[in-house]
Design a protein around this motif. Structure first.
Motif, short mmCIF file in Angstrom:
data_model
loop_
_atom_site.label_atom_id
_atom_site.label_comp_id
_atom_site.label_asym_id
_atom_site.label_seq_id
_atom_site.Cartn_x
_atom_site.Cartn_y
_atom_site.Cartn_z
N ALA A 134 7.43 -7.33 14.20
CA ALA A 134 7.09 -6.63 12.95
C ALA A 134 5.59 -6.47 12.83
N LYS A 135 5.18 -5.47 12.04
CA LYS A 135 3.77 -5.25 11.72
C LYS A 135 3.67 -4.89 10.24
N SER A 136 2.51 -5.18 9.67
CA SER A 136 2.24 -4.79 8.28
C SER A 136 0.82 -4.25 8.17
N GLN A 137 0.59 -3.53 7.09
CA GLN A 137 -0.75 -2.99 6.83
C GLN A 137 -0.89 -2.78 5.33
N VAL A 138 -2.04 -3.17 4.79
CA VAL A 138 -2.28 -3.05 3.35
C VAL A 138 -3.62 -2.35 3.13
N THR A 139 -3.63 -1.35 2.25
CA THR A 139 -4.84 -0.63 1.87
C THR A 139 -5.15 -0.91 0.40
N ILE A 140 -6.36 -1.39 0.15
CA ILE A 140 -6.80 -1.74 -1.20
C ILE A 140 -7.87 -0.75 -1.67
N GLU A 141 -7.75 -0.32 -2.92
CA GLU A 141 -8.84 0.46 -3.52
C GLU A 141 -9.82 -0.51 -4.18
N TYR A 142 -11.10 -0.34 -3.86
CA TYR A 142 -12.17 -1.15 -4.44
C TYR A 142 -13.05 -0.29 -5.35
N SER A 143 -13.58 -0.92 -6.39
CA SER A 143 -14.56 -0.24 -7.25
C SER A 143 -15.90 -0.19 -6.54
N ASP A 165 -18.49 -1.60 -7.29
CA ASP A 165 -19.12 -2.92 -7.24
C ASP A 165 -18.28 -3.90 -6.42
N HIS A 166 -17.42 -3.36 -5.55
CA HIS A 166 -16.69 -4.11 -4.53
C HIS A 166 -15.63 -5.05 -5.10
N LYS A 167 -15.02 -4.68 -6.22
CA LYS A 167 -13.93 -5.44 -6.79
C LYS A 167 -12.61 -4.71 -6.54
N PRO A 168 -11.55 -5.43 -6.13
CA PRO A 168 -10.27 -4.77 -5.91
C PRO A 168 -9.70 -4.22 -7.21
N VAL A 169 -9.26 -2.97 -7.17
CA VAL A 169 -8.74 -2.27 -8.35
C VAL A 169 -7.22 -2.18 -8.31
N ARG A 170 -6.68 -1.82 -7.15
CA ARG A 170 -5.23 -1.66 -7.01
C ARG A 170 -4.87 -1.61 -5.54
N ILE A 171 -3.60 -1.82 -5.25
CA ILE A 171 -3.07 -1.62 -3.91
C ILE A 171 -2.70 -0.15 -3.77
N ASP A 172 -3.28 0.51 -2.79
CA ASP A 172 -3.03 1.94 -2.61
C ASP A 172 -1.80 2.19 -1.76
N SER A 173 -1.65 1.45 -0.64
CA SER A 173 -0.49 1.68 0.23
C SER A 173 -0.13 0.42 0.99
N ILE A 194 2.14 2.67 -5.64
CA ILE A 194 1.90 2.28 -4.25
C ILE A 194 2.67 3.19 -3.31
N LYS A 195 2.00 3.66 -2.28
CA LYS A 195 2.66 4.47 -1.25
C LYS A 195 3.23 3.52 -0.20
N TYR A 196 4.54 3.55 -0.03
CA TYR A 196 5.20 2.69 0.95
C TYR A 196 5.55 3.51 2.19
#
Length: 426
Positions: free
Chosen positions: A173-182, A184-192, A240-242
């Motif tokens: 198995a493999k996984s991948q996570v993309t995070i949107e940052y503001s 000022d480098h703070k995580p805002v949401r999970i994009d995909s 979130i885009k899955y």
């Protein structure tokens, strides 16, 4: 302006990770029976075959075929239909004696020397640079995208081994996570989120894919989310885009689907692309190889610096010449997040007063001559919980050996925070 950052992980059943785990199981067995062993061991896995190659200087004799088969079975490759089975695959060994030209600078004849002399006598096992990194965006001081990618696959592995909720899962198995940052480098949401999991064949292709997508989103992801602290849970959202098995069915996998090699997942092993990487792999190397031991040491430094409040984010680089004990240099970058009134170069000078980075001292302080490495070979060498446990080797055989009070992931300890605060006057 906001930006996206992505990290990936792979499961213990991924071909490259099978190779890493076999190599590190060999390291553990050599160190268990001869703590002075010098080992550099590579593994290749493919359809029905395992090839072991490398250099060893040790008083221990191992049944390397048995060790490799045991690892493969523990991972879950136990069925002939996988085309890679621990009980039936071929295991070829091309392991030979370590070159004395390499060993002469690493291990000098000074058995009766005191600690300081040994520390000066033992040079680095190779040249190169190693990086350590830490950030305060997660509780374990790891980048969030990588931490979530690891968590997804650990939970998926648990579901596979339990076998009730999702009974069709296979080991790869493999996984991948993309995070949107503001900005000022703070995580805002999970994009995909991307999850590709090997599976049994059942029903039509469309029915399989629909079932797998439903189970991943409705069973796996809620387990991952519930394991997070509230501020991380808040990053999960209905937008979130899955991408679940985006290429289609994934029945053929593991070493039958893709050849695996030791040391091909070094970004998964470290920081998911955050910070930097010196290029050297960890698995299959005893701790005299600074590719491994010094990388652990600088993670220890970075984590303790962030935990002490020196900066929100820290990158540490150390470099060595083969056969030379003292590092060639130490570099620290706080990315402008320093909380103390010192330049990064001054921080590096203070760090050298606290942390001794000679290879022998690293081995001693982090207790790296113990057989603790197979546990590091999947789901990351960094960001893990330090713990004390025991291991048994060759259970049920004449040479059965149990070692108690082993300290695992010692480089994750926050044992230098008070000393750092005192040195920096905070």
């Amino acid at each position: 302006m906001s930006y996206l950052f992505t990290s990936e992980s792979v499961s213990e059943g991924h071909p490259d990770k099978i190779a890493d785990q076999i190599s590190d199981a060999l390291i553990d067995n050599f160190l268990a029976y001869d703590p002075n062993s010098k080992v550099a061991c590579e593994t290749l896995v493919t359809t029905g075959q395992v090839v072991l190659a490398g250099e060893v200087k040790s008083e221990a004799y191992l049944d390397v075929q048995d060790i490799a088969r045991k690892v493969i079975n523990e991972i879950g490759y136990t069925k002939g239909e996988y085309m890679f089975n621990g009980d039936s695959c071929g295991v070829i060994s091309a392991i030979h004696e370590q070159s004395p030209d390499i060993n002469q600078g690493v291990e000098r004849a000074d058995d009766n020397a005191d600690f300081e002399t040994k520390a000066d006598a033992q040079g680095a096992g190779d040249q190169g640079m190693m990086f350590g990194y830490a950030t305060n965006e997660t509780e374990n001081y790891m980048p969030l995208a990588l931490d979530l990618a690891h968590t997804i696959l650990r939970e998926l592995s648990t579901l596979r081994r339990e076998g009730d909720a999702i009974p069709y899962l296979r080991p790869d198995a493999k996984s991948q996570v993309t995070i949107e940052y503001s900005d000022d480098h703070k995580p805002v949401r999970i994009d995909s989120i991307v999850v590709s999991t090997q599976h049994d064949e059942f029903g039509s292709d469309d029915a399989m894919l629909a079932k797998i997508r439903k189970d991943i989103i409705e069973i796996l992801i809620p387990k991952v989310r519930s394991a997070q602290k509230p501020e991380i849970q808040a990053l999960f959202n209905d937008k979130i885009k899955y991408h679940i098995n985006p290429t289609g069915k994934f029945v053929i996998g593991g070493p039958h689907g893709d050849t695996g090699l030791t040391g091909r997942k070094i970004i998964v092993d470290t920081y998911g692309g955050k910070g930097a990487h010196g290029g050297g792999a960890f698995s299959g190397k005893d701790p005299s190889k600074v590719d491994r031991s010094a990388a652990y040491a600088v993670r220890h430094i970075a984590k303790n610096l962030v935990a002490a409040g020196i900066a929100d984010e820290v990158l540490v680089q150390v470099s060595y010449a083969i056969g030379v004990a003292e590092p060639c240099g130490l570099y620290i970058n706080t990315y402008g997040t320093s909380k103390v009134n010192f330049h990064d170069g001054e921080i590096a000078e203070k760090v050298q007063k606290i942390f001794d980075l000679r290879p022998y001292v690293i081995e001693q302080n982090l207790k790296l001559r113990n057989p603790i490495y197979q546990e590091t070979a999947s789901y990351g060498h960094m960001g893990r919980d330090a713990y004390v446990g025991s291991k048994t080797f060759n259970k049920g055989k004449k040479n059965e050996l149990t070692i108690d009070n082993l300290e695992f992931f010692t480089w994750e300890k926050l044992d230098k925070v008070d000393e750092i605060k005192k040195e920096f006057g905070i």
